[in-house]
Motif scaffolding. Structure first.
Motif, PDB file in Angstrom:
ATOM      1  N   PHE A  15       1.427   4.474  -2.592  1.00 25.74           N
ATOM      2  CA  PHE A  15       1.533   5.925  -2.446  1.00 25.74           C
ATOM      3  C   PHE A  15       0.404   6.461  -1.564  1.00 25.74           C
ATOM      4  O   PHE A  15       0.610   7.354  -0.749  1.00 25.74           O
ATOM      5  N   ASP A  16      -0.797   5.907  -1.724  1.00 25.73           N
ATOM      6  CA  ASP A  16      -1.927   6.339  -0.897  1.00 25.73           C
ATOM      7  C   ASP A  16      -1.690   6.057   0.581  1.00 25.73           C
ATOM      8  O   ASP A  16      -1.947   6.906   1.432  1.00 25.73           O
ATOM      9  N   SER A  17      -1.203   4.857   0.891  1.00 29.93           N
ATOM     10  CA  SER A  17      -0.998   4.505   2.302  1.00 29.93           C
ATOM     11  C   SER A  17       0.134   5.323   2.922  1.00 29.93           C
ATOM     12  O   SER A  17       0.055   5.723   4.086  1.00 29.93           O
ATOM     13  N   ILE A  18       1.167   5.610   2.142  1.00 34.66           N
ATOM     14  CA  ILE A  18       2.273   6.433   2.636  1.00 34.66           C
ATOM     15  C   ILE A  18       1.768   7.852   2.898  1.00 34.66           C
ATOM     16  O   ILE A  18       2.059   8.446   3.932  1.00 34.66           O
ATOM     17  N   ASP A  25      -3.855  12.113   5.209  1.00 39.52           N
ATOM     18  CA  ASP A  25      -4.734  12.369   4.077  1.00 39.52           C
ATOM     19  C   ASP A  25      -4.130  11.692   2.845  1.00 39.52           C
ATOM     20  O   ASP A  25      -3.011  12.030   2.443  1.00 39.52           O
ATOM     21  N   GLU A  26      -4.852  10.764   2.263  1.00 44.39           N
ATOM     22  CA  GLU A  26      -4.319  10.054   1.096  1.00 44.39           C
ATOM     23  C   GLU A  26      -4.302  10.925  -0.157  1.00 44.39           C
ATOM     24  O   GLU A  26      -3.691  10.565  -1.156  1.00 44.39           O
ATOM     25  N   HIS A  27      -4.931  12.080  -0.118  1.00 40.55           N
ATOM     26  CA  HIS A  27      -4.987  12.941  -1.304  1.00 40.55           C
ATOM     27  C   HIS A  27      -3.660  13.632  -1.622  1.00 40.55           C
ATOM     28  O   HIS A  27      -3.546  14.276  -2.661  1.00 40.55           O
ATOM     29  N   TYR A  28      -2.667  13.504  -0.756  1.00 38.36           N
ATOM     30  CA  TYR A  28      -1.357  14.085  -1.024  1.00 38.36           C
ATOM     31  C   TYR A  28      -0.423  13.089  -1.713  1.00 38.36           C
ATOM     32  O   TYR A  28       0.757  13.373  -1.889  1.00 38.36           O
ATOM     33  N   SER A  29      -0.951  11.946  -2.125  1.00 36.10           N
ATOM     34  CA  SER A  29      -0.105  10.949  -2.785  1.00 36.10           C
ATOM     35  C   SER A  29       0.512  11.491  -4.071  1.00 36.10           C
ATOM     36  O   SER A  29       1.643  11.132  -4.415  1.00 36.10           O
ATOM     37  N   LYS A  41       5.101   4.530 -11.704  1.00 32.44           N
ATOM     38  CA  LYS A  41       4.271   3.430 -12.199  1.00 32.44           C
ATOM     39  C   LYS A  41       4.124   2.299 -11.183  1.00 32.44           C
ATOM     40  O   LYS A  41       3.468   1.303 -11.452  1.00 32.44           O
ATOM     41  N   THR A  42       4.710   2.468  -9.999  1.00 30.85           N
ATOM     42  CA  THR A  42       4.634   1.442  -8.961  1.00 30.85           C
ATOM     43  C   THR A  42       3.274   1.502  -8.283  1.00 30.85           C
ATOM     44  O   THR A  42       2.841   2.562  -7.845  1.00 30.85           O
ATOM     45  N   ILE A  43       2.617   0.373  -8.205  1.00 31.51           N
ATOM     46  CA  ILE A  43       1.317   0.293  -7.532  1.00 31.51           C
ATOM     47  C   ILE A  43       1.515  -0.119  -6.079  1.00 31.51           C
ATOM     48  O   ILE A  43       1.015   0.539  -5.179  1.00 31.51           O
ATOM     49  N   ILE A  44       2.247  -1.221  -5.877  1.00 29.46           N
ATOM     50  CA  ILE A  44       2.543  -1.720  -4.534  1.00 29.46           C
ATOM     51  C   ILE A  44       4.050  -1.909  -4.429  1.00 29.46           C
ATOM     52  O   ILE A  44       4.656  -2.580  -5.265  1.00 29.46           O
ATOM     53  N   PHE A  45       4.638  -1.306  -3.402  1.00 26.42           N
ATOM     54  CA  PHE A  45       6.089  -1.397  -3.227  1.00 26.42           C
ATOM     55  C   PHE A  45       6.500  -2.751  -2.659  1.00 26.42           C
ATOM     56  O   PHE A  45       5.786  -3.338  -1.846  1.00 26.42           O
ATOM     57  N   SER A  46       7.667  -3.222  -3.097  1.00 27.54           N
ATOM     58  CA  SER A  46       8.218  -4.486  -2.612  1.00 27.54           C
ATOM     59  C   SER A  46       8.829  -4.333  -1.234  1.00 27.54           C
ATOM     60  O   SER A  46       8.900  -5.280  -0.456  1.00 27.54           O
TER      61      SER A  46
END
Length: 70
Positions: A15-18, A25-29, A41-46
């Motif tokens: 979410f941060d990288s997206i 700005d990663e603060h809009y995650s 609850k997803t940390i890293i997407f597949s």
């Protein structure tokens, strides 16, 4: 689609990288998470998940007093 567009994730996205990619700005995650509660609850997407990327209005905060703001 209301108030945004669809992004198909790639393997390794977070979410941060997206947020950084779309809003510089990663603060809009948190806004992306709120628009996609299914994946909260997803940390890293597949890769291959479709996310709604919300349109965020400019939240620029002015340092001017209210009577001087346009």
């Amino acid at each position: 689609m209301a108030n945004g567009f669809i992004y198909e994730t790639m393997a390794g996205d977070t979410f941060d990288s997206i947020s950084l990619d779309f809003y510089d700005d990663e603060h809009y995650s948190s806004e992306i998470i709120q628009a996609n509660l299914k994946y909260r609850k997803t940390i890293i997407f597949s890769g291959g998940e479709s996310l709604l990327i919300p349109i965020i209005e400019d939240k620029t905060v002015s340092s001017l007093p209210p009577w001087k703001q346009g």
